[in-house]
Design a protein around this motif. Structure first.
Motif, PDB file in Angstrom:
ATOM      1  N   THR A   1       0.845  -1.139   0.013  1.00 57.38           N
ATOM      2  CA  THR A   1      -0.119   0.097   0.250  1.00 57.38           C
ATOM      3  C   THR A   1       0.942   1.185  -0.019  1.00 57.38           C
ATOM      4  O   THR A   1       2.010   1.184   0.103  1.00 57.38           O
ATOM      5  CB  THR A   1      -0.887  -0.032   1.149  1.00 57.38           C
ATOM      6  OG1 THR A   1       0.182  -0.149   2.245  1.00 57.38           O
ATOM      7  CG2 THR A   1      -1.848  -1.233   1.275  1.00 57.38           C
ATOM      8  N   ILE A   2       0.230   2.598  -0.256  1.00 58.41           N
ATOM      9  CA  ILE A   2       0.925   3.518  -0.272  1.00 58.41           C
ATOM     10  C   ILE A   2       1.696   3.656   1.135  1.00 58.41           C
ATOM     11  O   ILE A   2       2.810   4.535   1.078  1.00 58.41           O
ATOM     12  CB  ILE A   2       0.221   4.698  -0.978  1.00 58.41           C
ATOM     13  CG1 ILE A   2      -0.335   4.565  -2.281  1.00 58.41           C
ATOM     14  CG2 ILE A   2       0.833   6.098  -0.562  1.00 58.41           C
ATOM     15  CD1 ILE A   2      -1.261   5.620  -2.862  1.00 58.41           C
ATOM     16  N   ASN A   3       0.904   3.779   2.108  1.00 58.07           N
ATOM     17  CA  ASN A   3       1.522   4.022   3.304  1.00 58.07           C
ATOM     18  C   ASN A   3       2.112   2.884   4.188  1.00 58.07           C
ATOM     19  O   ASN A   3       2.419   2.863   5.182  1.00 58.07           O
ATOM     20  CB  ASN A   3       0.292   4.777   4.413  1.00 58.07           C
ATOM     21  CG  ASN A   3      -0.856   3.363   4.467  1.00 58.07           C
ATOM     22  OD1 ASN A   3      -0.807   2.392   3.931  1.00 58.07           O
ATOM     23  ND2 ASN A   3      -2.165   3.833   5.216  1.00 58.07           N
ATOM     24  N   SER A   4       2.143   1.742   3.600  1.00 58.63           N
ATOM     25  CA  SER A   4       2.951   0.439   4.024  1.00 58.63           C
ATOM     26  C   SER A   4       2.375   0.129   5.091  1.00 58.63           C
ATOM     27  O   SER A   4       2.996  -0.540   6.119  1.00 58.63           O
ATOM     28  CB  SER A   4       4.326   0.982   4.149  1.00 58.63           C
ATOM     29  OG  SER A   4       5.062   1.054   2.809  1.00 58.63           O
ATOM     30  N   LEU A   5       0.950  -0.029   5.363  1.00 62.00           N
ATOM     31  CA  LEU A   5       0.318  -0.554   6.361  1.00 62.00           C
ATOM     32  C   LEU A   5      -0.501  -1.646   5.920  1.00 62.00           C
ATOM     33  O   LEU A   5      -0.918  -1.589   4.573  1.00 62.00           O
ATOM     34  CB  LEU A   5      -0.710   0.522   7.184  1.00 62.00           C
ATOM     35  CG  LEU A   5       0.010   1.719   7.727  1.00 62.00           C
ATOM     36  CD1 LEU A   5      -0.932   2.546   8.337  1.00 62.00           C
ATOM     37  CD2 LEU A   5       1.068   1.217   8.742  1.00 62.00           C
TER      38      LEU A   5
ATOM     39  N   ARG B   1      -4.023  -2.988   9.738  1.00 60.11           N
ATOM     40  CA  ARG B   1      -3.312  -1.718   9.755  1.00 60.11           C
ATOM     41  C   ARG B   1      -2.096  -1.568  10.610  1.00 60.11           C
ATOM     42  O   ARG B   1      -1.753  -0.425  11.097  1.00 60.11           O
ATOM     43  CB  ARG B   1      -4.368  -0.848  10.394  1.00 60.11           C
ATOM     44  CG  ARG B   1      -5.670  -0.663   9.805  1.00 60.11           C
ATOM     45  CD  ARG B   1      -5.986  -0.643   8.490  1.00 60.11           C
ATOM     46  NE  ARG B   1      -5.753   0.850   8.249  1.00 60.11           N
ATOM     47  CZ  ARG B   1      -5.495   1.394   6.742  1.00 60.11           C
ATOM     48  NH1 ARG B   1      -5.265   0.313   5.940  1.00 60.11           N
ATOM     49  NH2 ARG B   1      -5.597   2.673   6.718  1.00 60.11           N
TER      50      ARG B   1
ATOM     51  N   ALA C   1       2.237  -1.944  10.515  1.00 61.48           N
ATOM     52  CA  ALA C   1       3.326  -1.636   9.488  1.00 61.48           C
ATOM     53  C   ALA C   1       3.780  -3.149   8.684  1.00 61.48           C
ATOM     54  O   ALA C   1       3.844  -4.140   9.216  1.00 61.48           O
ATOM     55  CB  ALA C   1       4.444  -1.071   9.969  1.00 61.48           C
TER      56      ALA C   1
END
Length: 179
Positions: free
Chosen positions: A26-30, A35, A37
């Motif tokens: 994912t874009i936020n690496s979650l 949810r 990391a």
């Protein structure tokens, strides 16, 4: 008539360490499910600023403490992959690779976690290569057969040693010569 195809984007596929969901990064690496990391925070290697001055009368060994070799040897002896060792330490696999390839120098905290993950004392990771070789030589010489063979092997030339080694190999694999 020519049609243009949109370029296929190469996307990284990951498995979440926490919930085991297989997903694209994912874009936020979650993780999409839990949810958390997707990548554990990789410890930053210690960088020494400026040149290191060594006194002239101090002898610097060519091969001294070899943490990288010790980590790799112990990991293999325990039958662990880099990924398994990284999981035990709570770090990314790439960090273990960097340590083993001497691209990163582990901090004291990382050395302690490495030692715990490998189930050894931290001193084993910091032992000098020369000390390790001395220990191997001592353990080899404690074998009665090898200690009895040593005086004879010293008297052999290269050809005799080669013949002797080949015969020892044949004996070890169980082949018998027929005369």
């Amino acid at each position: 008539m020519a049609t243009t195809m949109a370029p296929v984007e190469a996307r990284e596929v990951l498995r979440c360490e926490h919930c085991s969901l297989v997903q694209f990064r994912t874009i936020n690496s979650l993780c999409r499910r839990c949810r958390k990391a997707l990548d554990a925070a990789e410890p930053q290697p210690v960088v020494v600023a400026g040149p290191v001055l060594v006194p002239e009368n101090l002898e610097v060994p060519e091969r001294g403490i070899q943490v990288a070799r010790a980590v790799k040897d112990l990991r293999r002896r325990n039958g662990l992959s880099q990924r398994e060792l990284a999981s035990r330490m709570g770090v990314p696999r790439t960090y273990i690779s960097k340590i083993e390839n001497e691209k990163a120098v582990p901090t004291l905290g990382s050395l302690n976690r490495l030692a715990c993950a490998l189930e050894v004392h931290i001193c084993v990771l910091l032992r000098d290569d020369r000390a390790r070789l001395d220990e191997e030589a001592i353990s080899l010489m404690s074998d009665p057969f090898l200690s009895e063979m040593l005086p004879f092997v010293r008297q052999m030339d290269a050809l005799q040693r080669s013949i002797f080694l080949n015969q020892a190999r044949e004996l070890a694999v169980g082949r018998r010569r027929t005369a």
